[in-house]
Design a protein around this motif. Structure first.
Motif, PDB file in Angstrom:
ATOM      1  N   ASP A  64       0.819  -1.214   0.000  1.00  0.00           N
ATOM      2  CA  ASP A  64       0.000   0.000   0.000  1.00  0.00           C
ATOM      3  C   ASP A  64       0.856   1.269   0.000  1.00  0.00           C
ATOM      4  OD1 ASP A  64      -2.234  -1.653   0.193  1.00  0.00           O
ATOM      5  OD2 ASP A  64      -2.149  -1.653   2.381  1.00  0.00           O
ATOM      6  N   TYR A  65       2.030   1.194   0.681  1.00  0.00           N
ATOM      7  CA  TYR A  65       2.869   2.394   0.848  1.00  0.00           C
ATOM      8  C   TYR A  65       4.298   1.941   1.151  1.00  0.00           C
ATOM      9  CZ  TYR A  65       5.021   6.426   3.152  1.00  0.00           C
ATOM     10  OH  TYR A  65       5.882   7.429   3.513  1.00  0.00           O
ATOM     11  N   LYS A  66       5.269   2.739   0.649  1.00  0.00           N
ATOM     12  CA  LYS A  66       6.676   2.431   0.949  1.00  0.00           C
ATOM     13  C   LYS A  66       7.503   3.703   0.907  1.00  0.00           C
ATOM     14  CE  LYS A  66      10.487  -0.622  -0.452  1.00  0.00           C
ATOM     15  NZ  LYS A  66      10.926  -1.653  -1.429  1.00  0.00           N
ATOM     16  N   THR A  74      -1.486  -4.656   3.269  1.00  0.00           N
ATOM     17  CA  THR A  74      -2.727  -5.226   3.792  1.00  0.00           C
ATOM     18  C   THR A  74      -2.938  -6.611   3.171  1.00  0.00           C
ATOM     19  OG1 THR A  74      -3.709  -3.024   4.001  1.00  0.00           O
ATOM     20  CG2 THR A  74      -5.215  -4.908   4.062  1.00  0.00           C
ATOM     21  N   PHE A  75      -3.124  -7.614   4.027  1.00  0.00           N
ATOM     22  CA  PHE A  75      -3.340  -8.985   3.565  1.00  0.00           C
ATOM     23  C   PHE A  75      -4.764  -9.437   3.889  1.00  0.00           C
ATOM     24  CE2 PHE A  75       1.366  -9.423   4.415  1.00  0.00           C
ATOM     25  CZ  PHE A  75       1.731  -9.521   3.081  1.00  0.00           C
ATOM     26  N   TYR A  76      -5.297 -10.269   3.010  1.00  0.00           N
ATOM     27  CA  TYR A  76      -6.550 -10.976   3.307  1.00  0.00           C
ATOM     28  C   TYR A  76      -6.179 -12.333   3.897  1.00  0.00           C
ATOM     29  CZ  TYR A  76     -10.804 -13.702   2.616  1.00  0.00           C
ATOM     30  OH  TYR A  76     -11.890 -14.522   2.811  1.00  0.00           O
ATOM     31  N   ILE A  77      -6.640 -12.596   5.130  1.00  0.00           N
ATOM     32  CA  ILE A  77      -6.285 -13.834   5.836  1.00  0.00           C
ATOM     33  C   ILE A  77      -7.568 -14.590   6.181  1.00  0.00           C
ATOM     34  CG2 ILE A  77      -5.110 -14.805   7.850  1.00  0.00           C
ATOM     35  CD1 ILE A  77      -3.284 -12.405   7.849  1.00  0.00           C
ATOM     36  N   PRO A  78      -7.910 -15.611   5.398  1.00  0.00           N
ATOM     37  CA  PRO A  78      -9.197 -16.299   5.594  1.00  0.00           C
ATOM     38  C   PRO A  78      -9.324 -17.034   6.921  1.00  0.00           C
ATOM     39  CG  PRO A  78      -7.870 -17.393   3.905  1.00  0.00           C
ATOM     40  CD  PRO A  78      -7.178 -16.119   4.234  1.00  0.00           C
ATOM     41  N   HIS A  79      -8.193 -17.344   7.585  1.00  0.00           N
ATOM     42  CA  HIS A  79      -8.274 -18.138   8.816  1.00  0.00           C
ATOM     43  C   HIS A  79      -8.497 -17.314  10.074  1.00  0.00           C
ATOM     44  CE1 HIS A  79      -7.331 -21.710   6.596  1.00  0.00           C
ATOM     45  NE2 HIS A  79      -6.279 -21.125   6.071  1.00  0.00           N
ATOM     46  N   ILE A  80      -8.740 -16.016   9.928  1.00  0.00           N
ATOM     47  CA  ILE A  80      -9.134 -15.203  11.079  1.00  0.00           C
ATOM     48  C   ILE A  80     -10.579 -15.574  11.433  1.00  0.00           C
ATOM     49  CG2 ILE A  80      -9.616 -12.869  11.897  1.00  0.00           C
ATOM     50  CD1 ILE A  80      -7.430 -11.847  10.028  1.00  0.00           C
ATOM     51  N   HIS A  81     -10.799 -16.099  12.637  1.00  0.00           N
ATOM     52  CA  HIS A  81     -12.160 -16.558  12.949  1.00  0.00           C
ATOM     53  C   HIS A  81     -12.611 -16.262  14.373  1.00  0.00           C
ATOM     54  CE1 HIS A  81      -9.507 -19.915  14.140  1.00  0.00           C
ATOM     55  NE2 HIS A  81     -10.396 -20.135  15.079  1.00  0.00           N
ATOM     56  N   CYS A  82     -11.743 -15.731  15.235  1.00  0.00           N
ATOM     57  CA  CYS A  82     -12.187 -15.479  16.609  1.00  0.00           C
ATOM     58  C   CYS A  82     -11.302 -14.412  17.253  1.00  0.00           C
ATOM     59  CB  CYS A  82     -12.156 -16.767  17.433  1.00  0.00           C
ATOM     60  SG  CYS A  82     -10.487 -17.388  17.695  1.00  0.00           S
ATOM     61  N   SER A  83     -11.632 -14.061  18.485  1.00  0.00           N
ATOM     62  CA  SER A  83     -10.890 -13.021  19.195  1.00  0.00           C
ATOM     63  C   SER A  83      -9.452 -13.446  19.483  1.00  0.00           C
ATOM     64  CB  SER A  83     -11.606 -12.675  20.506  1.00  0.00           C
ATOM     65  OG  SER A  83     -11.745 -13.831  21.309  1.00  0.00           O
ATOM     66  N   SER A  84      -9.216 -14.759  19.617  1.00  0.00           N
ATOM     67  CA  SER A  84      -7.855 -15.245  19.844  1.00  0.00           C
ATOM     68  C   SER A  84      -6.972 -14.953  18.642  1.00  0.00           C
ATOM     69  CB  SER A  84      -7.882 -16.765  20.103  1.00  0.00           C
ATOM     70  OG  SER A  84      -8.688 -17.060  21.215  1.00  0.00           O
ATOM     71  N   CYS A  85      -7.530 -15.146  17.446  1.00  0.00           N
ATOM     72  CA  CYS A  85      -6.784 -14.845  16.217  1.00  0.00           C
ATOM     73  C   CYS A  85      -6.427 -13.366  16.191  1.00  0.00           C
ATOM     74  CB  CYS A  85      -7.622 -15.187  14.985  1.00  0.00           C
ATOM     75  SG  CYS A  85      -8.157 -16.904  14.884  1.00  0.00           S
ATOM     76  N   LEU A  86      -7.415 -12.538  16.497  1.00  0.00           N
ATOM     77  CA  LEU A  86      -7.217 -11.094  16.482  1.00  0.00           C
ATOM     78  C   LEU A  86      -6.111 -10.707  17.464  1.00  0.00           C
ATOM     79  CD1 LEU A  86     -10.035  -8.471  16.335  1.00  0.00           C
ATOM     80  CD2 LEU A  86      -8.190  -8.177  17.965  1.00  0.00           C
ATOM     81  N   LEU A 107     -14.220  -8.093  10.382  1.00  0.00           N
ATOM     82  CA  LEU A 107     -15.295  -8.395   9.435  1.00  0.00           C
ATOM     83  C   LEU A 107     -14.756  -8.695   8.039  1.00  0.00           C
ATOM     84  CD1 LEU A 107     -18.058  -5.814  10.417  1.00  0.00           C
ATOM     85  CD2 LEU A 107     -18.046  -8.268  10.856  1.00  0.00           C
ATOM     86  N   LYS A 108     -13.754  -7.939   7.630  1.00  0.00           N
ATOM     87  CA  LYS A 108     -13.197  -8.141   6.286  1.00  0.00           C
ATOM     88  C   LYS A 108     -12.081  -9.183   6.259  1.00  0.00           C
ATOM     89  CE  LYS A 108     -14.253  -3.470   4.644  1.00  0.00           C
ATOM     90  NZ  LYS A 108     -13.709  -2.228   4.055  1.00  0.00           N
ATOM     91  N   LYS A 109     -11.683  -9.693   7.446  1.00  0.00           N
ATOM     92  CA  LYS A 109     -10.590 -10.654   7.574  1.00  0.00           C
ATOM     93  C   LYS A 109      -9.301 -10.101   6.953  1.00  0.00           C
ATOM     94  CE  LYS A 109     -13.562 -14.767   7.732  1.00  0.00           C
ATOM     95  NZ  LYS A 109     -13.229 -15.275   9.043  1.00  0.00           N
ATOM     96  N   GLN A 110      -9.038  -8.837   7.209  1.00  0.00           N
ATOM     97  CA  GLN A 110      -7.859  -8.182   6.667  1.00  0.00           C
ATOM     98  C   GLN A 110      -6.897  -7.798   7.782  1.00  0.00           C
ATOM     99  OE1 GLN A 110      -9.160  -4.861   4.292  1.00  0.00           O
ATOM    100  NE2 GLN A 110      -9.783  -6.140   2.569  1.00  0.00           N
ATOM    101  N   LEU A 111      -5.612  -7.905   7.482  1.00  0.00           N
ATOM    102  CA  LEU A 111      -4.566  -7.554   8.435  1.00  0.00           C
ATOM    103  C   LEU A 111      -3.698  -6.453   7.814  1.00  0.00           C
ATOM    104  CD1 LEU A 111      -2.918  -8.063  11.042  1.00  0.00           C
ATOM    105  CD2 LEU A 111      -1.627  -9.786   9.752  1.00  0.00           C
ATOM    106  N   ASN A 112      -3.658  -5.293   8.477  1.00  0.00           N
ATOM    107  CA  ASN A 112      -2.841  -4.174   8.017  1.00  0.00           C
ATOM    108  C   ASN A 112      -1.557  -4.134   8.843  1.00  0.00           C
ATOM    109  OD1 ASN A 112      -2.198  -0.955   8.412  1.00  0.00           O
ATOM    110  ND2 ASN A 112      -2.858  -1.464   6.333  1.00  0.00           N
ATOM    111  N   ILE A 113      -0.417  -4.180   8.156  1.00  0.00           N
ATOM    112  CA  ILE A 113       0.877  -4.279   8.840  1.00  0.00           C
ATOM    113  C   ILE A 113       1.807  -3.163   8.359  1.00  0.00           C
ATOM    114  CG2 ILE A 113       2.878  -5.746   9.308  1.00  0.00           C
ATOM    115  CD1 ILE A 113       1.191  -8.157   8.633  1.00  0.00           C
ATOM    116  N   ARG A 114       2.478  -2.498   9.321  1.00  0.00           N
ATOM    117  CA  ARG A 114       3.530  -1.539   9.016  1.00  0.00           C
ATOM    118  C   ARG A 114       4.836  -2.114   9.552  1.00  0.00           C
ATOM    119  NH1 ARG A 114       1.612   3.193  11.182  1.00  0.00           N
ATOM    120  NH2 ARG A 114       2.714   2.956  13.163  1.00  0.00           N
ATOM    121  N   PHE A 115       5.862  -2.248   8.683  1.00  0.00           N
ATOM    122  CA  PHE A 115       7.104  -2.892   9.123  1.00  0.00           C
ATOM    123  C   PHE A 115       8.320  -2.207   8.487  1.00  0.00           C
ATOM    124  CE2 PHE A 115       5.794  -5.003   5.258  1.00  0.00           C
ATOM    125  CZ  PHE A 115       6.964  -5.291   4.564  1.00  0.00           C
TER     126      PHE A 115
END
Length: 778
Positions: A64-66, A74-86, A107-115
Motif C-alpha cells: 500500500d505504501y513504501k 494489507t493482507f486478506y487472511i481467511p483463517h481469522i475466525h475469533c478473538s484469539s486470532c485477532l 469483518l473483512k478478515k484483513q490484516l494491516n501491517i507496518r514494518f
C-alpha cells in the motif's frame, strides 16, 4: 494419530500447532492459549513457496505504501475466525521487532501491517504468518486489481446529517403543534426561517442522490421509484419555503427531514454485505501471483504476467498449472476437478499437453509453456459475453414493476386536483396539487422492500446461505428450473463412503496402511485415513504406476493395490454404484475397497421439488453414476454427462431461450460460465473462505438440505412485500382524502408519515420472522 506431538507436557494435534506454541512460548505469549488452543490453520512448510515475494515488480503491486524505511501492506487472511486470532495477530511486533504496527479488520478478515523493510522483507513477513498458521491469500486478482470496488456514497454521513436536522426541526416545530400563545407568536416566523435553513443540507446533501437518480432514469425514459420520491422532496421544500416567506403557514420541514432520514435508513439496511465473502471471483482468484521457471539451469520466480511461450516451468505438489504446457519431466497426476468437474486425477505422459487450471498432486514436474495465460483453454471461457455483463438484477423487482404505474397514477391525481380547484380557487388548486404529491410520496412503499429483504437476508445468513444483495431474494422466488453440477455440488468426498469387501487381518491392514500412506492419490488417502491409528511399517520397495496402482514390498510381503487390470490382469466391468481398489498380498487376492458414491444430505428433499420445479444435472464426469442418480432426477433425459464448461453455459442459454428462470448450482471453475449466464448463480462450498467461482449467492455445504425451505421462504418474503404495499396504499388513500381538498395541515402530514413508516417496518419485520419460523429456519 500415528505420531505424538508434545512440549512441556502439552499435547498438540500436529507439528504446526506445536511450532506455534514454541514461537509463542519463546516470546512469552502463552496466554494466547487461555483463549483458543487451535490457532489459525494447520500448515506444512514448502521450500521456495514464497520466493516470488522478492521480485520487485510483484512487491510493488502488493504493498500500500513504501518509503526509505517503512512499508505498509494489507493482507486478506481467511483463517481469522475469533478473538484469539485477532489478539495473536496484533502481537506480531513482539515476535519480530521489525514489525511496528498490526491491526485486524475482523469483518473483512484483513490484516494491516507496518514494518521496517530494511530489517524484514515481505517474503519473511509472509513466512512468519505462514509459520503461525495464518497464511495470507495472495492471488492474481490482488495484482490485477480490477475487482468491482464499492462506490463510496457517504451514506452514513448523509444519514447523520438528515437525523440531526430531523431532530432539530421537530424540536422547533413543537410550538406549532401545541399552539402558540400571543407572547410567543413573534417567534413563529423566526422558527420557520430556522427550519428552512436546516432543510437546505437535507435536500442538497442527504437527499441529492434521489434527484440524480430520477434525472438519469428520465433521460433513459424510465420511471423508477426515485422519481416520485425526488418529486415529493422537491415539493415539500418549495412549499415550506413559500409558506414561511409569505407567512401563510409553518411549512412541512419536519415531514421533509423525516422522509429523507427514513429513506436513507432503508437504503442503509438494503446495502447489507458480507465483507469476508467474495461474490466476484474468477480464474484470477484461483491462479498464483508468480511461477517458478528454469533459466540456464537455475530456478527463479517471475510474475505470471511475464510468463511466455517456451518458458520452462517447475510445478510442485498441490500447485496450479497456470498456462497450457507440454510435460517434459516427471510423473504428472493432475486434478482437473475445478476445470472439467472430473473427480479423479488424470495421469499424463511425457510430451502430452496439460491444460491450465489443473492442480499437480504428485512430485515436482517440469513443463514448457505452449500458450500464454491470456490464451489458455481456461481463460477462453472468460471471453464469453456472460462475463462482460455488469448488471446485478437480471429480473425486475416488484418495486421496479410497480413504481412506473404508481408514478403515473400519482401525477394523474395531482393534476386532476389542480384542474378541479383551479377555476374557483387557484390557491386551493395549487395547495391540493402539492398536498397530493406530499401525501402520496411512496415512502412506505420504498421502505417495505429493503426492510423485508434485509430481514430475509439475516435469516438466510443464520442458515449459512449468503446472498450478494437483497435483489437476489426476489430472483430466488421467481426460479422455476434448477440445474446442478455433480462433483462437489451434490457429491462429497467423505471418507465414510469407504467399505472393505475383504476379510483382512490386523497385520494385513497394517501392510496396506503402510503402502497407502506413501501415496498422494485421493483414493489411497481415503484408505489410510479409513485405516488410521495403525503403526506404520518400513517399505523396502515402492513403485506407483499413474492411473493403475501401486507395487510395493513391506516387511518381506509383496503387495499390489489398484485397478483390476494391475492386480488381476484383466479389466473389471464398470461398477454402477462404486469405484473399486483391488488388493493382492503375496500373490493371493484378498478383495477390494469399495468407494461408494456419497451424495449430500437432503438430495431426497430436493428431488421432491419436482414436478413444481424442473431439475437438471450437468456433469463433466462419465455416466457411471446414471443408475444411482435416477433416484433423484425422475426424468433420465435431464441427466447430462461429459459436459465441458462451454456446454454447460450453452445449456443454460437454451433453457432461458425457452422462457425458463434458471438457477445454477455449482462449485468449480468449470461451472463459472453457467453460474454467470444463469438468472441466479449459487456457488456451493464446504468452506466459504476457500475458492468459489463468481456467483449471486454462496451456499455452505452444511445447509444444502435446506434448499427447499430457502426457496419457499423467498416466495413468502415476496408475498410480505405485496401485502405491505397494500398497507402503504391504505395510508396513501387516507392522506389523499385530505390532500385533494387542499386542506392538508402540516400536523396531519407530520403524523401520517412516521405512523405509516413505523407500521410498515414493524409489519415486515414480524411477518418475515414468522415466515422463517414456519419454514423452520429459526
Amino acid at each position: 494419530m500415528t505420531e505424538q506431538y508434545a512440549v512441556e507436557d502439552k499435547q498438540f494435534c500436529c507439528h504446526g500447532c506445536q511450532t506455534v506454541y514454541q514461537v509463542l512460548s519463546e516470546n512469552k505469549l502463552c496466554s494466547y492459549y487461555n483463549y483458543n488452543v487451535h490457532p489459525g490453520a494447520t500448515r506444512s512448510r514448502i521450500d521456495k513457496r514464497f520466493d516470488y515475494l522478492n521480485e520487485p515488480s510483484i512487491v510493488s503491486e502488493l504493498i500500500d505504501y513504501k518509503d526509505d524505511r517503512v512499508t505498509i501492506v494489507t493482507f486478506y487472511i481467511p483463517h481469522i475466525h475469533c478473538s484469539s486470532c485477532l489478539w495473536l495477530l496484533e502481537q506480531l511486533n513482539r515476535i519480530n521487532p521489525a514489525i511496528h504496527y498490526c491491526r485486524v479488520d475482523f469483518l473483512k478478515k484483513q490484516l494491516n501491517i507496518r514494518f521496517d523493510h530494511q530489517k524484514l522483507s515481505l517474503q519473511q513477513l509472509v513466512e512468519l504468518l505462514y509459520d503461525i498458521g495464518y497464511e495470507p491469500l495472495i492471488s492474481l486478482q490482488d495484482i490485477i486489481k480490477k475487482q468491482n470496488s464499492a462506490v463510496k456514497d457517504n451514506l452514513v454521513s448523509k444519514i447523520a446529517v438528515a437525523g440531526f436536522c430531523f431532530g432539530n426541526v421537530m424540536l422547533l416545530s413543537f410550538p406549532e403543534y401545541f399552539g402558540i400563545t400571543s407572547y410567543e407568536h413573534s417567534f413563529k416566523y423566526f422558527f420557520g426561517i430556522l427550519n428552512v435553513l436546516i432543510c437546505i443540507p437535507v435536500v442538497l446533501y442527504s437527499g441529492w442522490g434521489y434527484f440524480v437518480s430520477a434525472w438519469q432514469n428520465l433521460r433513459n425514459r424510465v420511471l423508477n421509484i426515485d422519481f416520485p420520491l425526488a418529486l415529493g422532496i422537491a415539493v415539500l421544500f418549495i412549499r415550506s419555503v413559500t409558506e414561511v416567506l409569505t407567512r401563510s403557514g409553518a411549512g412541512f420541514a419536519d415531514t421533509l427531514c423525516g422522509l429523507v432520514f427514513f429513506l436513507l435508513v432503508g437504503k442503509f439496511v438494503q446495502k447489507k454485505t458480507y465483507h469476508h465473502i467474495s461474490f466476484e471471483r474468477d480464474y484470477r482468484s484461483f491462479f498464483p501471483v508468480a511461477v517458478h521457471i528454469l533459466d540456464n539451469g537455475m530456478e527463479k520466480p517471475i510474475p505470471l504476467s511475464q510468463l511466455h511461450i517456451h518458458h520452462r516451468m517447475v510445478i510442485r505438489h498441490n500447485e496450479i498449472i497456470p498456462a497450457d504446457a507440454i510435460l517434459l519431466k516427471g510423473n504428472a497426476l493432475v486434478d482437473f476437478s475445478f476445470v472439467t468437474g472430473e473427480a479423479v486425477p488424470v495421469s499424463k505422459t511425457l510430451g502430452e499437453i496439460i491444460y491450465a487450471g489443473g492442480r499437480q498432486t504428485g512430485e515436482a514436474i517440469e513443463l514448457e509453456v505452449v500458450k500464454p495465460v491470456s490464451q489458455s483453454y481456461l481463460t477462453q471461457l472468460w471471453n464469453n459475453e456472460a462475463f462482460i455483463r455488469k448488471q446485478d438484477n437480471r429480473m425486475q423487482t416488484f418495486n421496479e414493476k410497480v413504481s412506473k404505474y404508481f408514478t403515473i397514477v400519482l401525477l394523474l391525481i395531482a393534476f386532476s386536483s389542480l384542474f378541479f380547484w383551479l377555476p374557483t380557487d387557484y390557491k386551493r388548486g395549487f395547495a391540493a396539487f402539492t398536498a397530493v404529491l406530499i401525501v402520496a410520496c411512496p415512502c412506505a412503499l420504498a421502505l417495505s422492500t429493503p426492510f423485508t429483504m434485509s430481514a430475509a437476508l439475516s435469516v438466510f445468513d443464520r442458515n449459512l446461505f449468503y446472498l450478494k444483495n437483497t435483489a437476489v431474494v426476489e430472483q430466488l422466488a421467481s426460479i422455476d428450473t434448477i440445474v446442478f453440477d455433480k462433483t462437489g455440488t451434490i457429491t462429497t468426498g467423505d471418507n465414510s463412503c469407504v467399505k472393505i469387501e475383504a476379510s483382512l487381518t490386523e497385520g494385513q491392514k497394517q501392510l496396506v496402511y503402510s503402502v497407502c500412506i506413501n501415496s498422494i492419490h485421493p483414493l489411497c488417502r481415503m484408505i489410510y485415513h479409513y485405516l488410521g491409528g495403525i503403526e506404520r511399517l518400513p517399505v523396502s520397495k515402492y513403485s506407483e504406476i499413474p492411473g493403475k496402482g501401486i507395487l510395493a514390498t513391506v516387511d518381506k510381503h509383496q503387495l499390489r493395490i489398484g485397478s483390476s487390470k494391475l492386480v488381476l490382469g484383466y479389466p473389471e466391468e464398470k461398477a454402477a454404484y462404486s469405484t473399486n481398489v483391488h488388493l493382492l498380498i503375496d500373490e493371493v487376492y484378498q478383495g477390494y475397497f469399495a468407494f461408494e458414491h456419497h451424495y449430500r444430505e437432503g438430495m431426497d428433499k430436493i428431488s421432491a421439488l419436482e414436478p413444481s420445479l424442473n431439475l437438471h444435472l450437468l456433469s463433466g464426469d462419465q455416466d457411471h453414476e446414471r443408475l444411482e442418480l435416477v433416484k433423484f432426477f425422475k426424468d433420465p433425459t435431464r441427466l447430462h454427462f461429459n459436459q465441458s464448461p462451454q456446454d454447460k453455459l450453452e445449456f443454460i442459454e437454451s433453457l432461458q431461450g425457452s422462457g425458463y428462470k434458471v438457477m445454477m448450482i455449482g462449485d468449480g471453475l468449470n461451472d463459472s460460465g453457467a453460474l454467470k449466464q444463469s438468472d441466479l448463480g449459487v456457488a456451493i462450498t464446504d468452506n466459504v473462505n476457500n475458492f468459489s467461482p463468481g456467483s449471486d449467492a454462496i451456499l455452505d455445504g452444511r445447509s444444502f438440505n435446506k434448499l427447499p425451505a430457502f426457496l419457499r421462504f423467498s416466495k413468502d418474503t415476496v408475498k410480505i412485500i405485496h401485502f405491505s404495499f397494500l398497507i402503504s396504499l391504505t395510508y396513501n388513500l387516507i392522506g389523499l382524502s385530505y390532500a385533494v381538498t387542499g386542506n392538508l395541515s402540516p400536523l396531519i402530514a407530520a403524523i401520517l408519515m412516521p405512523v405509516s413508516t413505523v407500521t410498515i417496518i414493524s409489519f415486515t419485520s414480524i411477518a418475515t420472522h414468522l415466515a422463517a419460523k414456519q419454514r423452520k429456519l429459526l
